[in-house]
Structures are given as structure tokens and as C-alpha cells.
Design an enzyme around this catalytic site. Sequence first.
Site, mmCIF file in Angstrom:
data_model
loop_
_atom_site.group_PDB
_atom_site.id
_atom_site.type_symbol
_atom_site.label_atom_id
_atom_site.label_comp_id
_atom_site.label_asym_id
_atom_site.label_seq_id
_atom_site.Cartn_x
_atom_site.Cartn_y
_atom_site.Cartn_z
ATOM 1 N N SER A 1 -78.642 21.879 4.538
ATOM 2 C CA SER A 1 -78.035 20.745 5.782
ATOM 3 C C SER A 1 -78.199 19.110 5.027
ATOM 4 O O SER A 1 -78.462 17.936 5.434
ATOM 5 C CB SER A 1 -77.306 21.184 6.464
ATOM 6 O OG SER A 1 -78.199 21.412 7.297
ATOM 7 N N LYS B 1 -73.396 19.759 15.452
ATOM 8 C CA LYS B 1 -74.477 18.663 15.364
ATOM 9 C C LYS B 1 -73.662 17.572 15.514
ATOM 10 O O LYS B 1 -74.453 16.816 15.917
ATOM 11 C CB LYS B 1 -74.247 19.077 13.870
ATOM 12 C CG LYS B 1 -75.424 19.825 13.192
ATOM 13 C CD LYS B 1 -75.234 19.688 11.697
ATOM 14 C CE LYS B 1 -76.274 20.895 10.997
ATOM 15 N NZ LYS B 1 -75.879 21.174 9.579
#
Length: 803
Positions: free
Chosen positions: A652, A695
Site C-alpha cells: 500500500s 489510515k
Amino acid sequence: MPIKPLAIEQLTTPINYEDLPFKNVSDLEANVEFLGQERAKRALAFGLETKRRGYNLFVMGDSGTGRISMVMRHIEAKAQTQKAQPDWIYVNNFDEAREPWAMQLPTGYGKKLVNDCKTMVGRLLVTIPAAFENPSYQRKKSAIEKQFNSKFETAIDSLEKEANAKGFALYQDAINISFSPLIDGKPIDDIVFTGLPPEKKEEISQAVDELEDKLTEALLEMPQWKRESFDAMQDLNSDTIGTAAAPIVNELQEKYRGLPGTQIYFKEMQRHLVNIVLENFNLLETPELKNNKYLRELLQQTFVPNLLVANNPALGSPVVYESHPTFSNLFGRVEYWNEGAAITTSYQQIRAGALHRANGGYLVLEAEKIFDDPYIWGQLKQALLTQELKLEPPMMEGQSAVTIGLTPHGVPLDLKIILVGSREYFYLLQENDEEFSELFRILVDFDDHLDKTHDSIQHLAQLVKTHSETEGFAELTTNAFIELVKFSCRLAGHQHQLSTRFGEIFELLGEADIIRQQLDERLIGSEHVMEALNQREFRHSRIRAEMLHDVLEGQIIIHSSGNIVGSINGLTVWEIGSTDFGTPARITATVFPGNKGIVDIERESELGLSIHSKGVLILSGYLANRYARDFTLTLSANIVMEQSYGLIDGDSASLAELCALISAIVEKPITQSLAVTGSINQFGEVQAIGGVNEKIEGFFELCKARGLTGKQGVVVPQANQKHLMLKKEVLEAVEQGLFSVFTVQTVDEALSLLLQDIDVPELETRITEQLKNLHDICEDVEDDDEQENMAAQANLKKQVESQ
């Protein structure tokens, strides 16, 4: 076209009061039917219907999805339609006490037989003593005694006459027989005997010796008489006991006629009953025999069956959920007691396990628990393969053999086992145990989510109402339910899906009700649900708060303002126990001439795992495909996630790493007010990642702590937009224009946000030029090295020729 930030409606699930298929939760009817899981329901129904061997079930899914609840509900409903299973007892093996027999009885007969045998013992304790008091027995006993006494007295009378003829008297007491000389028809005492002449005393002594020898000869057959008398008494007592017990035992035989096992047992009982009473015949002579505790216990421990399993004829097939599956709880055990210095046991100390109780029905076990004991899995497979349940406790190291005690005969096993476990356990067993797939052929796979529709929302509301009523919670408002729906979507990680982890939803509802009670309010409102979420988050926030504190103090360097070349804010997710939270991480890149390629420092330091390393390797493919089609991609670059000291995995961060690398190549700064997450492929397409909500919220926390400016935000893959379920404070900041969330589909779109004052065509040209310059520098160096090598070789050749 400039990329616009997402609107607040795009950052959470679209649901409000008007969207609900009902007005008030309190108006709904209670509903206990399971929500969703159609695949699991069909697999479960098929598995329960299949009677073939090996078609046990493995229920696979995450904890909290209601796996056990749904399984138990379906099994119990199925069991109600089936006939009740037989009872099982253990009875004494009179020929080999260490190997008691297992006996099957019709449902409900087990308790009856045990009670009837206890009654039999009581009746025997009254009947047998009465039989020995009967005049008929007493006459026969007297006749046997008289016969023995007659033989003895005849021998003594004959000897006494002979002694009298010789001038001696015969004396007899309870122990001894002796002879005394007569003088003038009267026996003499020791004083008179001492005064006799020696010749007379010698004559008397010889005569006594002759009489004693004859006494010995006369009584030589006395042991034989005693044996004959004893045998006759034993036969009489045996006949008396048998005659007294026969009607009582025959009554039981008649009552249980048609059950072959009981008939055999009763015959063996009659035979051994006589022996047991004879061995304890001395107790028959004690007063109040019917109250003799020892004999009563002896008869009960010998003849009363041990009820192993008693099934209720009204409840159908047995359904057992064993929450604590130890070896003894599953397979049964034998209990022991101390008798003097010895450890002893009997068939009556055999105790049933869950497999005994579930025999003929269903047993539900949790896979994670049965593997706590290394002996359970092997024994369970053995029982299923042989279809027999034997009580064979494993021998531990250092265990004394005396504790084994019994080896009972096995019980035929016919049941269906439902093993409930995680996906990890299922795939681990499937891969490493060949017998697992043979024994557990039916997979019941639980989904962790379902589509959010009007029907599913209404069903969820009914479940919430049912659970509230069951647990005694207060009613909840419609707005409170909407917050529960949002929480469910957050658990599912999708705006259009609901989580099937209903356990967590119910836990949150319970915590909200506690807060309501503390505030002394009547209904559970949305504010109570939100406060419960906030308190739960605070309870698990210590590590996250410490990490944020380190960033704010400058111990961990994270910039949230300004512009820096080759530096970007990536986003990571920490998983610690049951807690997940996001934090920003600084990613830096440096570029210089060389041919080492892109070096992943995490990989070189053995901190980067395989998926992360794969993401870094893709960067070279993208750069070569996009910007270096006319020349060889030649450069040296280092990429690192700064101040990371643990293992890193996942791809990611590949979008952020590429943007940092391009920034270093073109020497254009990246805005530090934005954080980036996303995976890329070799064509520059941005792919979805996990943990997007955590996140975003992690970077938001840092920006909020430093002060929101309106320029801060995050860049995430557009494919993740439907996964956004952000917290209320993030939504409020977005609504006020203090924080932004951007979505991108390509690397170019991300670069247009991160690199200011440069458009994509200009950027593409500049990247190509810079890569070409790096290539040319390496080419020039290689040419110079080659010319130097050629010159050196020419000089060497001249020196050789001159010599």
C-alpha cells in the site's frame, strides 16, 4: 481538470431517517431468525440431512458472526424432529471386573433399571435373612449338625466304655478330651497319683497312652466329617439364598423381558449373588441385617448398573455444546478413591463424556479449544474412524499404571460432529491432515458481511430489538439505530454492506445502555452510542497516543506542512492485539547516477517482507515502461520508510514510494500537507488497499494536534471510496473545509496533487530527460572505462613485443 476533494456524503454510508423502512424500532416485531448467511444455511441443512459416514461439518468464519448461535438453533430444531436416542449403562463383568460391559437400553429405561436394582438390593437384605430364620432351614441345618454330632458321639461313647472297663474315666470339655484312673470307682487327683508306687504309676501311664492312641484312631475321620458337614451347609445356604433371591430377580427378568442384554445380565447376577452373600455369610448372623451399611453398599456396588447416559424421550436427538473440551470432558473418565494405601475403582465410577451424551445426535466443538490438548484430536479421529468410543485415557509421562484401573468395553458411536473454527484452522487442517477431509466433508462458510438493503436493515433492527429485550436494555431511538448501522458498515469496511459480526454490535449496544443508565435517561440515543464508541476508543488508545506524542515532540520526524524534495507522508496501519489504528510514516527517496537500480533499504535490512518488496520492484517496471522506452533505465536510487524498526509488509506504500522517487528524479518538492496511500501496477493504475479509514484518521489526528489549516488531507485510491466510513470529527472537519480527502485512479493524478506548479505533460518530459541524463552519465563512464582498458592493453602488448 483539477481533482476535487470528496464531499462529506461520499465519506460515510448514505443513510438517514427517511431511508429507513420503518419509523421506530419499538414498532417492529421481535425476530430471532439469522440475518444473511444463505450459503452457510444451505450447507448446514445439507450436512445435517446427510447420514453417510464422514459427513461431519466444519463451520468456518470469524468470531462474533454468530456461528455457534446459528448452528445451535438449526441443530436443536432438527433434533426436535428426530426420535430420542437409547440410554446407556455400564454393568459389572463378574468374570473380569476390569472390563465392565456397556449395555444399550430403550430411552428412559436406564433410570428405571438402576432404581429397580436398588430396590432389589433392599428386598434381598430383608428376604435372605428371613429365609435363614425359616423353620425349614433351621431343621435342615440342625439335621446336618446332628449328623456330624452323631458320628462324633458314637466314636466317643465306644471309647468311653473301653476306658471304663480298664478302670478309667473319660472327661470332655469344649476343647479337650482326657482320661483319669479310677480307684474304688472314683477318679484320683494329682496328690493321690503322686503317692502311688512307681510300678502302679507306670502301669497307669501306659494305659492312658493306649487309650489316647485309640482316641486318635477313633477320630481320624473327623476332618472328613467336618468337610462333609461344611459342604452340606454350603449347599443348604446356597439353595436357601438362591431360592430366596430367585423370585426377586425373576420379577426383574419378567419386567425387562424382550431386552436380551438385561436377560443375560440377570442370569449372571443370580449366579454371582449366591457367591457374594456366601462370602459375607457372617453378616447374616448380625442383628438388623437390613440396616447393615457395608453389605448394602457391597451389593449395590456389585449389582446396581452405572447409568452412563439417560436421554429424555421428549427432547428428540441429543444436542451437546461442549464449551470446555478437555480429554475427560469429551471421552469420559474413571474416578478413583483411596482404600487404605491402595487406589481402587469400579465400573460404577465410569463417567460419561460429551461424546457419550451426544451419541446418536450432534456434538458442537470449537476447533481452537480442542487443540489445547495434544491428545484430543488423534483420539477424536480414532473414534470417528472406528465408530466406537473407548475409554482409553492417554498415559502421561511418569504416570503410574495403577491409575489406569479399568478398560471398559467400547460404546458404538454414531453422531455428527460440528467443528467451529476460523479459516486459518480449516486450511491448516486441510493441508496437514489427510484424514481431516475424509471426516469433515461439509464446509459451512460464514460470510463476514452482507449487502445493506431495506430488508437487511429492517432485519438487523429486529435483531437489535430482540437482543435488547432479552438483555433488559432500554428501548433505542431511531437515530441510535442509525449509528449502529454506521458502526456495522465500518466493521464491514464498506458503505453498502453490513457486518455479520453481530456480537460486536450487541456489545456496543450494551455499553451505550450503561452510559444511558449513568445519565439517568429513558431511551438509548445516538449520543449514547457515540459516547460508547469514544470511550471504547479511548480505552485502547494508549500506544497510539504515545506514538503521536513522539511525533509532536519531534522524536519521530513527520512533516505536515511545507514542501520537500524526495520526501512524502505515507500511511500505515498498526495491528496490536484486537486494536487497529493508523499512523503516518515518512518515506524518502534519493537518486544518483549508477546502475544498482532501485534499492529497497527495508529489504536490504531484512525488515521488508515479500509483498512490500514486490511493490518496490514494480516501480522499476513502471518507470521503464512509461519514461524509458528509447533507452535503458539506468540509475541508482534508495527508498526507505524512515524510523521504522519493525517488519513491514504490504504494497500500500508503493504509490507514495513512486511519488517520492519521481520527486527526487525531477528535483521537484512534494507538499507535506498531504499524506498518500495506495498500491500501483506497472501501468500506473492506482489499486485499492486495506485499512483506508484507519489510515486517514491517523493522519487527521496528527493534523488536528498541530492545528487544522484547510490545506491538509489525504490521497487514497478511488477504488477505496466505497470503503470510506470515517469518524464524525473527520466528517465535521471536511464539512468545514479544514481537511480534505482526494481519490485518484492513476499515478499522474496523484502527482498533480503532490507536485505543485507543474502539469503532467511537462512533468513527463522532465522525468524522461532526467532519466536520459542519468543513463548518459553511466554510458559516458562506461565509454571512458572501456577506452582506458583498451589503452592499457595496447601498452602491455608493446612492452611484451619490445622484450
